[in-house]
Design a protein around this motif. Structure first.
Motif, PDB file in Angstrom:
ATOM      1  N   UNK A 226      35.560  52.909 -20.735  1.00 24.17           N
ATOM      2  CA  UNK A 226      35.789  51.474 -20.497  1.00 24.17           C
ATOM      3  C   UNK A 226      35.747  51.130 -19.013  1.00 24.17           C
ATOM      4  N   UNK A 227      34.763  51.668 -18.282  1.00 22.99           N
ATOM      5  CA  UNK A 227      34.629  51.351 -16.860  1.00 22.99           C
ATOM      6  C   UNK A 227      34.214  49.899 -16.653  1.00 22.99           C
ATOM      7  N   UNK A 228      33.766  49.268 -17.736  1.00 21.67           N
ATOM      8  CA  UNK A 228      33.428  47.847 -17.707  1.00 21.67           C
ATOM      9  C   UNK A 228      33.500  47.337 -19.146  1.00 21.67           C
ATOM     10  N   UNK A 229      33.698  46.031 -19.336  1.00 24.51           N
ATOM     11  CA  UNK A 229      33.759  45.489 -20.702  1.00 24.51           C
ATOM     12  C   UNK A 229      32.433  45.697 -21.437  1.00 24.51           C
ATOM     13  N   UNK A 230      32.529  45.828 -22.755  1.00 22.53           N
ATOM     14  CA  UNK A 230      31.318  45.948 -23.570  1.00 22.53           C
ATOM     15  C   UNK A 230      30.474  44.689 -23.425  1.00 22.53           C
ATOM     16  N   UNK A 231      29.170  44.856 -23.462  1.00 18.33           N
ATOM     17  CA  UNK A 231      28.269  43.713 -23.304  1.00 18.33           C
ATOM     18  C   UNK A 231      28.346  42.796 -24.523  1.00 18.33           C
ATOM     19  N   UNK A 232      28.563  41.511 -24.261  1.00 12.07           N
ATOM     20  CA  UNK A 232      28.617  40.550 -25.344  1.00 12.07           C
ATOM     21  C   UNK A 232      27.216  40.106 -25.783  1.00 12.07           C
ATOM     22  N   UNK A 233      26.222  40.286 -24.902  1.00 14.53           N
ATOM     23  CA  UNK A 233      24.859  39.862 -25.230  1.00 14.53           C
ATOM     24  C   UNK A 233      23.985  41.026 -25.687  1.00 14.53           C
ATOM     25  N   UNK A 234      24.607  42.173 -25.968  1.00  8.28           N
ATOM     26  CA  UNK A 234      23.852  43.348 -26.391  1.00  8.28           C
ATOM     27  C   UNK A 234      23.279  43.108 -27.785  1.00  8.28           C
ATOM     28  N   UNK A 235      22.001  43.470 -27.993  1.00 12.23           N
ATOM     29  CA  UNK A 235      21.321  43.272 -29.267  1.00 12.23           C
ATOM     30  C   UNK A 235      21.071  44.626 -29.918  1.00 12.23           C
ATOM     31  N   UNK A 236      21.558  44.798 -31.131  1.00  9.07           N
ATOM     32  CA  UNK A 236      21.392  46.058 -31.850  1.00  9.07           C
ATOM     33  C   UNK A 236      20.307  45.979 -32.923  1.00  9.07           C
ATOM     34  N   UNK A 237      19.929  44.765 -33.311  1.00  9.27           N
ATOM     35  CA  UNK A 237      18.913  44.608 -34.346  1.00  9.27           C
ATOM     36  C   UNK A 237      18.191  43.291 -34.111  1.00  9.27           C
ATOM     37  N   UNK A 238      16.869  43.331 -34.213  1.00  9.77           N
ATOM     38  CA  UNK A 238      16.081  42.123 -34.019  1.00  9.77           C
ATOM     39  C   UNK A 238      15.532  41.650 -35.348  1.00  9.77           C
ATOM     40  N   UNK A 239      15.715  40.368 -35.632  1.00  8.55           N
ATOM     41  CA  UNK A 239      15.208  39.770 -36.866  1.00  8.55           C
ATOM     42  C   UNK A 239      14.369  38.546 -36.493  1.00  8.55           C
ATOM     43  N   UNK A 240      13.073  38.742 -36.417  1.00 16.38           N
ATOM     44  CA  UNK A 240      12.177  37.641 -36.079  1.00 16.38           C
ATOM     45  C   UNK A 240      11.847  36.826 -37.321  1.00 16.38           C
ATOM     46  N   UNK A 241      11.417  35.604 -37.095  1.00 17.27           N
ATOM     47  CA  UNK A 241      11.094  34.696 -38.199  1.00 17.27           C
ATOM     48  C   UNK A 241       9.695  34.992 -38.721  1.00 17.27           C
ATOM     49  N   UNK A 242       9.539  34.886 -40.023  1.00 17.06           N
ATOM     50  CA  UNK A 242       8.227  35.014 -40.646  1.00 17.06           C
ATOM     51  C   UNK A 242       7.477  33.698 -40.505  1.00 17.06           C
ATOM     52  N   UNK A 243       6.138  33.749 -40.386  1.00 14.80           N
ATOM     53  CA  UNK A 243       5.381  32.497 -40.296  1.00 14.80           C
ATOM     54  C   UNK A 243       5.570  31.642 -41.535  1.00 14.80           C
ATOM     55  N   UNK A 244       5.502  30.329 -41.361  1.00 15.50           N
ATOM     56  CA  UNK A 244       5.562  29.400 -42.476  1.00 15.50           C
ATOM     57  C   UNK A 244       4.409  28.408 -42.352  1.00 15.50           C
ATOM     58  N   UNK A 245       3.918  27.967 -43.485  1.00 19.76           N
ATOM     59  CA  UNK A 245       2.815  27.002 -43.498  1.00 19.76           C
ATOM     60  C   UNK A 245       3.349  25.597 -43.274  1.00 19.76           C
ATOM     61  N   UNK A 246       2.637  24.808 -42.501  1.00 16.60           N
ATOM     62  CA  UNK A 246       2.943  23.392 -42.330  1.00 16.60           C
ATOM     63  C   UNK A 246       1.692  22.583 -42.638  1.00 16.60           C
ATOM     64  N   UNK A 247       1.890  21.375 -43.027  1.00 16.86           N
ATOM     65  CA  UNK A 247       0.747  20.503 -43.370  1.00 16.86           C
ATOM     66  C   UNK A 247       0.641  19.347 -42.385  1.00 16.86           C
TER      67      UNK A 247
END
Length: 247
Positions: A226-247
């Motif tokens: 604990x030499x410094x606080x844990x990172x609050x912005x740390x990302x452990x998993x990325x979930x990107x959006x799937x494409x969607x069709x628009x008209x």
């Protein structure tokens, strides 16, 4: 923000968020490579464009266009729009099937799927200014030796991600002695001490260390002792959006 994907064919290939799984990672005991967060994040930090057909590409080793032969497993009326021998010299060319438009200042990094290994062929990478380009690009692979290479149906042939690259030229790499930053020096020394001690315990087959198997500081965004606080912005998993069709 939107990544606009304009099909250039009637039946364009499927685009999916980057998937974490890799066959060679699965083959390790206890799927050990998945403990490497940078590998997982790279695999999922973009979108895959998938081959709609299974086919074999064969290169004779020659320098001409006809020295690459492409054979789909089954007749497909769109295959000639997907893959071709365009540039010669053992280069296999794919057509992604889309014209992409990115937000102002963002380019597209076009590459092979990260950490997706194919024997006998190497993906080539390119950075494209898709914030203005009114025509599509190609995805190219270079044979590394004569022989056959397989693509299965649903296997990615292209990986796209976005890069805010216009300001890269303004960044000046600077090499510094770590002692100039006492806090960073301390954090590094503590980590190095813990890493060395843990590896020695693993070497001695210490039961507790063996059960723990690996240190999770980076994976969890934490610091040793604990030499410094844990990172609050740390990302452990990325979930990107799937494409969607628009008209």
């Amino acid at each position: 923000m939107e990544l606009e994907c304009y099909p250039t064919t009637e039946r364009p290939p499927e685009i999916v968020p980057g998937r974490q799984e890799r066959a060679w990672m699965d083959h390790f005991a206890q799927r050990h490579p998945y403990r490497c967060l940078p590998l997982n994040m790279a695999n999922t930090s973009g979108w895959e464009i998938l081959s709609p057909v299974a086919f074999t590409a064969e290169w004779t080793g020659g320098l001409h266009q006809q020295d690459i032969k492409l054979t789909p497993d089954h007749p497909n009326p769109d295959f000639h729009r997907l893959a071709s021998s365009h540039f010669s010299h053992g280069v296999l060319t794919f057509h992604p099937g889309y014209l992409f438009r990115t937000p102002p200042g963002w380019s597209m990094w076009v590459m092979g799927p990260p950490n997706h290994v194919k024997d006998g062929i190497q993906a080539l990478s390119g950075v494209v200014e898709t914030d203005w380009l009114p025509f599509p690009f190609t995805m190219n692979w270079l044979f590394t030796r004569a022989g056959k290479v397989r693509w299965e149906k649903g296997e990615p042939f292209c990986f796209i991600t976005l890069l805010e690259d216009k300001t890269l030229h303004a960044i000046q790499p600077v090499i510094k002695r770590m002692d100039r930053d006492p806090e960073l020096r301390h954090q590094y020394d503590v980590w190095e001490k813990h890493r060395s001690e843990f590896n020695q315990r693993i070497f001695r087959q210490d039961p507790e260390a063996t059960k723990q198997a690996w240190q999770r500081y980076y994976f969890k965004g934490e610091f040793p002792e604990e030499v410094a606080p844990a990172r609050q912005d740390h990302v452990m998993k990325r979930r990107l959006k799937a494409p969607k069709w628009t008209r």
